[in-house]
Design an enzyme around this catalytic site. Structure first.
Site, PDB file in Angstrom:
ATOM      1  N   SER A  30       3.107   6.064  -6.139  1.00  9.53           N
ATOM      2  CA  SER A  30       3.616   7.367  -6.588  1.00  9.53           C
ATOM      3  C   SER A  30       5.136   7.479  -6.457  1.00  9.53           C
ATOM      4  O   SER A  30       5.769   8.202  -7.227  1.00  9.53           O
ATOM      5  CB  SER A  30       2.947   8.484  -5.767  1.00  9.53           C
ATOM      6  OG  SER A  30       3.298   8.326  -4.387  1.00  9.53           O
ATOM      7  N   ASP A  84      10.299  -1.507  -5.628  1.00  8.66           N
ATOM      8  CA  ASP A  84       8.902  -1.271  -5.297  1.00  8.66           C
ATOM      9  C   ASP A  84       8.813  -0.276  -4.146  1.00  8.66           C
ATOM     10  O   ASP A  84       9.825   0.078  -3.520  1.00  8.66           O
ATOM     11  CB  ASP A  84       8.224  -2.605  -4.903  1.00  8.66           C
ATOM     12  CG  ASP A  84       6.705  -2.566  -5.072  1.00  8.66           C
ATOM     13  OD1 ASP A  84       6.075  -3.638  -4.986  1.00  8.66           O
ATOM     14  OD2 ASP A  84       6.159  -1.460  -5.271  1.00  8.66           O
ATOM     15  N   GLY A  85       7.596   0.196  -3.917  1.00 13.83           N
ATOM     16  CA  GLY A  85       7.384   1.110  -2.795  1.00 13.83           C
ATOM     17  C   GLY A  85       6.846   0.332  -1.606  1.00 13.83           C
ATOM     18  O   GLY A  85       6.804  -0.899  -1.623  1.00 13.83           O
ATOM     19  N   ALA A  86       6.451   1.054  -0.577  1.00 13.92           N
ATOM     20  CA  ALA A  86       5.844   0.413   0.600  1.00 13.92           C
ATOM     21  C   ALA A  86       5.029   1.472   1.335  1.00 13.92           C
ATOM     22  O   ALA A  86       5.257   2.679   1.197  1.00 13.92           O
ATOM     23  CB  ALA A  86       6.915  -0.165   1.519  1.00 13.92           C
ATOM     24  N   ASP A  87       4.063   1.010   2.106  1.00 11.87           N
ATOM     25  CA  ASP A  87       3.251   1.942   2.890  1.00 11.87           C
ATOM     26  C   ASP A  87       3.888   2.216   4.247  1.00 11.87           C
ATOM     27  O   ASP A  87       3.810   3.328   4.768  1.00 11.87           O
ATOM     28  CB  ASP A  87       1.846   1.371   3.077  1.00 11.87           C
ATOM     29  CG  ASP A  87       1.142   1.216   1.739  1.00 11.87           C
ATOM     30  OD1 ASP A  87       1.227   2.150   0.921  1.00 11.87           O
ATOM     31  OD2 ASP A  87       0.566   0.154   1.498  1.00 11.87           O
ATOM     32  N   GLY A  98       0.281  -2.535  -0.240  1.00 12.50           N
ATOM     33  CA  GLY A  98      -1.083  -2.771  -0.689  1.00 12.50           C
ATOM     34  C   GLY A  98      -1.944  -1.524  -0.713  1.00 12.50           C
ATOM     35  O   GLY A  98      -3.103  -1.565  -1.117  1.00 12.50           O
ATOM     36  N   GLY A  99      -1.369  -0.397  -0.299  1.00 10.96           N
ATOM     37  CA  GLY A  99      -2.134   0.863  -0.328  1.00 10.96           C
ATOM     38  C   GLY A  99      -2.634   1.172  -1.738  1.00 10.96           C
ATOM     39  O   GLY A  99      -3.685   1.777  -1.916  1.00 10.96           O
ATOM     40  N   GLU A 106       2.472  -7.611  -6.536  1.00 10.16           N
ATOM     41  CA  GLU A 106       3.750  -7.144  -5.977  1.00 10.16           C
ATOM     42  C   GLU A 106       4.463  -8.283  -5.269  1.00 10.16           C
ATOM     43  O   GLU A 106       5.676  -8.471  -5.394  1.00 10.16           O
ATOM     44  CB  GLU A 106       3.504  -5.992  -4.992  1.00 10.16           C
ATOM     45  CG  GLU A 106       3.088  -4.705  -5.674  1.00 10.16           C
ATOM     46  CD  GLU A 106       2.651  -3.631  -4.702  1.00 10.16           C
ATOM     47  OE1 GLU A 106       2.268  -3.957  -3.553  1.00 10.16           O
ATOM     48  OE2 GLU A 106       2.685  -2.444  -5.093  1.00 10.16           O
TER      49      GLU A 106
HETATM   50  O1  DER Z   1       0.771  -0.756  -2.703  1.00  4.93           O
HETATM   51  C1  DER Z   1       1.979  -0.609  -2.433  1.00  4.93           C
HETATM   52  O2  DER Z   1       2.608  -1.329  -1.635  1.00  4.93           O
HETATM   53  C2  DER Z   1       2.695   0.509  -3.111  1.00  4.93           C
HETATM   54  O3  DER Z   1       4.043   0.275  -3.166  1.00  4.93           O
HETATM   55  C3  DER Z   1       2.269   1.795  -2.520  1.00  4.93           C
HETATM   56  O4  DER Z   1       1.322   1.679  -1.506  1.00  4.93           O
HETATM   57  C4  DER Z   1       3.324   2.785  -2.104  1.00  4.93           C
HETATM   58  O5  DER Z   1       2.701   3.966  -2.434  1.00  4.93           O
HETATM   59  P1  DER Z   1       3.364   5.393  -2.518  1.00  4.93           P
HETATM   60  O6  DER Z   1       4.752   5.189  -3.082  1.00  4.93           O
HETATM   61  O7  DER Z   1       2.447   6.118  -3.457  1.00  4.93           O
HETATM   62  O8  DER Z   1       3.352   5.901  -1.133  1.00  4.93           O
END
Ligand code: DER
Length: 225
Positions: A30, A84-87, A98-99, A106
């Protein structure tokens, strides 16, 4: 919510690192949805010329819908920048990802990128990684692996969809989430997991990121890893 606002300001600031002519790895989740929106606006308004490389089929669809040309990682020479994002991101810039069930693509995209930027809201920053850890596994033998994870004290759970069926990743693999109170040494744990037969990849990302963009209630902070 405050977290949503943080994702918006961080995502839009991260999109500013994309320059004309770049091959851009586009993450999943997101927060990255805000990056995609910002890039789509620049493609439409500034005629920004970029090539996007997706980290998931969902991202491929969302970015293409906004006019970003999307190519597979094997269709480009090299990726200039991946966002990219991260949890979770720990103080030593290790991350759990990986969420969104996209960790394998990725990690493939990240390792084929000259530079990696992660974009997060402030809730993702922790001293040490301690949230559930996704592991992508081959379906054949996955029950045996589940039993081994249990025996090893990793408290595994199957990643299920809303109908209670095992989630299939874009590579048609399964996901098991491990629940470890605190991950003291992500590199060692990553090595242990990747050496287990049937494990395709895990959500520990170490020695990957170059720059982190963090949204908070006070604005956006940018940290060089
Ligand atoms: O899967 C991941 O690593 C994604 O980047 C994700 O988990 C991050 O999700 P969010 O930006 O919706 O918190």
């Amino acid at each position: 919510s405050s977290q949503d606002l943080q994702k918006i300001i961080a995502g839009r600031r991260a999109a500013d690192f994309v320059q004309d002519g770049m091959v851009v790895g586009i993450g999943s989740g997101s927060t990255i949805a805000q990056v995609i929106t910002a890039l789509g606006e620049r493609v439409a308004n500034e005629n920004l010329k970029i090539v996007g490389v997706p980290t998931s089929e969902k991202t491929r669809r969302n970015a293409a819908k906004l006019g970003i040309p999307m190519y597979n990682v094997d269709d480009v020479d090299k990726i200039d920048l991946t966002i990219d994002g991260a949890d979770q991101i720990s103080d030593d810039f290790s991350a759990i990802k990986g969420g969104g069930a996209a960790l394998l693509w990725e990690k493939i995209v990240a390792f084929n990128s000259r530079e990696n930027i992660w974009v997060v809201d402030s809730s993702k920053r922790v001293p040490k990684l301690n949230q559930y850890l996704p592991v992508e596994i081959i379906p054949y033998g996955s029950d045996q692996l589940f039993k081994r994870f249990t025996a090893d004290g990793f408290h595994p759970t199957w990643r299920l969809d809303q109908n209670g069926n095992p989630v299939r990743t874009d590579s048609a693999n399964y996901l098991i989430d491990l629940h470890i109170p605190v991950i003291e040494n992500p590199r060692d744990l990553g090595q242990e997991l990747i050496n287990m037969v049937g494990v395709v990849e895990h959500g520990l990302f170490t020695d990957v990121v170059n720059r982190v963009v963090i949204g908070s209630d006070d604005g956006v902070e940018i940290i060089e890893a």
